[in-house]
Design a protein around this motif. Sequence first.
Motif, short mmCIF file in Angstrom:
data_model
loop_
_atom_site.label_atom_id
_atom_site.label_comp_id
_atom_site.label_asym_id
_atom_site.label_seq_id
_atom_site.Cartn_x
_atom_site.Cartn_y
_atom_site.Cartn_z
N GLY A 201 54.89 13.50 16.15
CA GLY A 201 55.06 13.56 14.88
C GLY A 201 55.55 15.43 14.12
N GLY B 49 59.09 15.16 15.55
CA GLY B 49 60.06 14.59 14.86
C GLY B 49 60.23 15.18 13.82
N GLU C 156 61.80 4.87 10.24
CA GLU C 156 61.05 5.06 10.54
C GLU C 156 59.88 4.10 10.57
N ALA D 224 64.47 11.00 15.84
CA ALA D 224 62.93 11.37 14.61
C ALA D 224 62.14 10.24 13.98
N CYS E 204 59.90 8.91 17.20
CA CYS E 204 59.19 9.94 17.23
C CYS E 204 57.99 9.30 16.04
N TRP E 205 58.17 9.75 15.25
CA TRP E 205 57.38 9.18 13.90
C TRP E 205 56.24 7.78 14.36
#
Length: 277
Positions: free
Chosen positions: A80, A84, A107, A159, A162-163
């Motif tokens: 994160g 991210g 997300e 991204a 990843c978050w």
Amino acid sequence: MKLGIVFALISAGLFGASTPLAKLLLGAVDPWMMAGLLYLGAGAGLAAVHLSRAALRLPAVEAPLRQTDLPWLALVILAGGVLGPLLLMFGLARTDGASASLLLNLEGVATMAIAWIAFRENVDRRLLLGALAILAGAALLSWQGRATLDLGTVLIAGACLCWGIDNNLTRKLSSADPVQIAMLKGLIAGTINLVIALGHGAAFPSAGAVAAAAVVGFFGYGVSLALFVLALRHLGTARTGAYFSLAPFVGAVRRPEGDRGILARRHLHLGLALCRL
């Protein structure tokens, strides 16, 4: 539970507002450098808060991080704090700010999916239907009449993944001091990204750009993360992720034009309504 909802909504609002602001700064700042400055701003601001509490000798109301928390914190920082924001900054450089903000709805979908599949958290039918509606809206926004997605969309989706991982791993740390978690994440991730940016020859921006990025990072990444951790305690990962899906609407400062944009927004609003029930 109501307090957790308040924490999640304020967290979402702060993070959502940071996306178009970061987009404005990208014209003068390298994406890798921007990722570093945002997190350093978050870490430095929260470090000041942490030191102020100690200087005023305020009683500790939160448990500090334990040694057993450090492996989880390292993974949170990697997913994160480094990957991210880096993917987001490069994605923003290739996508307009409003569409990018709305794509960040992914997300919430990633957070719910990982919580359900990997961590066996209870996700009811309303949350699943809401996630599918959000996903449909994001897909409509990202489709530009071509059979393939553009690179900016792929990077922003990366991204969000990843978050989503970050949010679920942060649940493991939610009993610890949220200011300490966000502070360490900001300082370490920001330093890593800044060193990499300088190593790749990125120019250091003006003092004004640095100050602006630091302020955006403090509120949009630092304060937002601390409140997100508090929301996790009350709501769990999946439901907190659902409320956090409001963040992209804060950053979407204009409406997409045409029938596709209107239909996409209807999907997104439907998804969020289902998640909030």
